[in-house]
Scaffold this motif. Structure first.
Motif, PDB file in Angstrom:
ATOM      1  N   GLY A   1       0.791  -1.223   0.000  1.00 27.49           N
ATOM      2  CA  GLY A   1       0.000   0.000   0.000  1.00 27.49           C
ATOM      3  C   GLY A   1       0.820   1.267   0.000  1.00 27.49           C
ATOM      4  O   GLY A   1       0.256   2.363  -0.100  1.00 27.49           O
ATOM      5  N   ASP A   2       2.144   1.178   0.105  1.00 30.62           N
ATOM      6  CA  ASP A   2       2.976   2.379   0.038  1.00 30.62           C
ATOM      7  C   ASP A   2       2.800   3.063  -1.315  1.00 30.62           C
ATOM      8  O   ASP A   2       2.843   2.414  -2.369  1.00 30.62           O
ATOM      9  CB  ASP A   2       4.447   2.026   0.236  1.00 30.62           C
ATOM     10  CG  ASP A   2       4.804   1.833   1.706  1.00 30.62           C
ATOM     11  OD1 ASP A   2       3.948   2.115   2.558  1.00 30.62           O
ATOM     12  OD2 ASP A   2       5.934   1.395   1.995  1.00 30.62           O
ATOM     13  N   GLY A   3       2.607   4.359  -1.287  1.00 32.79           N
ATOM     14  CA  GLY A   3       2.438   5.121  -2.508  1.00 32.79           C
ATOM     15  C   GLY A   3       3.751   5.703  -2.997  1.00 32.79           C
ATOM     16  O   GLY A   3       4.814   5.452  -2.420  1.00 32.79           O
ATOM     17  N   PRO A   4       3.719   6.505  -4.081  1.00 31.19           N
ATOM     18  CA  PRO A   4       4.937   7.077  -4.657  1.00 31.19           C
ATOM     19  C   PRO A   4       5.783   7.848  -3.650  1.00 31.19           C
ATOM     20  O   PRO A   4       7.017   7.731  -3.646  1.00 31.19           O
ATOM     21  CB  PRO A   4       4.407   8.000  -5.759  1.00 31.19           C
ATOM     22  CG  PRO A   4       3.103   7.393  -6.143  1.00 31.19           C
ATOM     23  CD  PRO A   4       2.526   6.843  -4.872  1.00 31.19           C
ATOM     24  N   ALA A   5       5.141   8.629  -2.794  1.00 30.19           N
ATOM     25  CA  ALA A   5       5.894   9.426  -1.825  1.00 30.19           C
ATOM     26  C   ALA A   5       6.632   8.541  -0.839  1.00 30.19           C
ATOM     27  O   ALA A   5       7.824   8.754  -0.536  1.00 30.19           O
ATOM     28  CB  ALA A   5       4.946  10.377  -1.077  1.00 30.19           C
ATOM     29  N   GLU A   6       5.933   7.516  -0.322  1.00 26.24           N
ATOM     30  CA  GLU A   6       6.556   6.625   0.662  1.00 26.24           C
ATOM     31  C   GLU A   6       7.685   5.809   0.032  1.00 26.24           C
ATOM     32  O   GLU A   6       8.765   5.652   0.611  1.00 26.24           O
ATOM     33  CB  GLU A   6       5.523   5.671   1.274  1.00 26.24           C
ATOM     34  CG  GLU A   6       4.494   6.336   2.178  1.00 26.24           C
ATOM     35  CD  GLU A   6       3.338   6.917   1.401  1.00 26.24           C
ATOM     36  OE1 GLU A   6       2.452   7.530   2.031  1.00 26.24           O
ATOM     37  OE2 GLU A   6       3.317   6.761   0.160  1.00 26.24           O
TER      38      GLU A   6
END
Length: 300
Positions: free
Chosen positions: A110-115
């Protein structure tokens, strides 16, 4: 360091009874252990006791834990239908480590681009910080001195390490050193064998167990040349046969095929060597000025 020869068989193609035909690699190890030699059974027990830990080991590390040799570990892998130790590590990683963490230990579902961007950059920064604290500065100085005194410097590397070798060979040339890298492994091998006691062979290898790189280093040593290695593992077939070892890498990349963070660390260590040489070589500034003058012709 006193060089020690370690025999490691070349990896062969997978046998018909590959692990995929028997299900998970751990079950395959258990099912076939009884038919193996006593030394290979010790390797099997070490793997079964800590499969995730094995993913982060070099072939020499596992051999030491199992009370065997790197050659025995490779024979064990081939007896299972694998091509070698690296294929075993990849199989263990696929079974034992979630897909996200095969890319980076800190990545979560579930980590997105920012993470993802933040964690990847932070991982690289942490690896560099660790290298800054762990790389042996005394060995760095010794290697820089050897490089500066060498009549000729030949780099040995394949795969993802090849681009690093090509880059540093070029950069050494810009400060007046006779440095070269041939992308073809056969040329590397032959060139290494043609070195003399006045020359140096510099190997770059993440795992320290690549057959072609080991062959080139052995050829250089047989010719009487000094040998140096930059690698991520302190114990490996490569570190056992070279005169000087620079160890820099990160646990995070132990099971990644591309070993990206390790390449960043290795590139930075090579940059430090370049700076050391640029400061110590009497004609370095003149050579750098000539290089800059030539490059002007290629830029608008």
């Amino acid at each position: 360091m006193t060089p020690r020869n370690v025999t490691q068989p070349e990896s062969e193609g997978g046998a018909p009874d590959s692990p995929g035909a028997f299900g998970p690699i751990m079950e395959h190890v258990r099912a076939n252990s009884a038919s193996l030699s006593a030394a290979e059974q010790r390797v099997a027990r070490a793997i079964l006791s800590d499969p995730v830990g094995v993913v982060h080991l070099s072939v020499s590390d596992l051999a030491q834990i199992a009370g065997s040799s790197p050659a025995t570990v490779v024979r064990f892998c081939q007896a299972l239908g694998l091509r070698g130790f690296q294929e075993l590590k990849l199989a263990l990683a696929r079974e034992s480590i979630p897909a996200e963490r095969q890319l980076l230990d800190e990545i979560e579902p579930g980590d997105g681009p920012a993470e993802v961007t933040s964690k990847v950059l932070s991982g690289a920064a942490n690896a560099l910080q660790s290298a800054a604290q762990s790389v042996n500065s005394e060995v760095m100085g010794q290697v820089a001195e050897l490089l500066g005194d060498a009549r000729r410097i030949v780099f040995a590397a394949v795969g993802t390490s090849a681009s690093l070798a090509a880059d540093v060979a070029y950069r050494f040339t810009t400060i007046g050193l006779d440095a070269s890298f041939a992308a073809d492994v056969h040329i590397q091998h032959v060139t290494a064998r043609m070195l003399t006691a006045a020359d140096l062979c510099f190997a770059i290898s993440h795992t320290g167990s690549t057959v072609e790189t080991l062959a080139a280093v052995r050829a250089a040593a047989a010719a009487g040349a000094a040998t140096v290695a930059l690698t991520s593992f302190a114990n490996s077939p490569l570190t056992e046969i070279v005169d000087h070892v620079l160890v820099a890498g990160s646990r995070e990349t132990a099971y990644r095929i591309e070993a990206m963070t390790s390449r960043i660390v290795h590139l930075t260590v090579l940059d430090a060597l370049f700076v050391l040489l640029a400061l110590s070589q009497p004609n370095a500034q003149v050579a750098l000025a000539e290089t800059a003058d030539i490059l002007i012709e290629h830029r608008l």
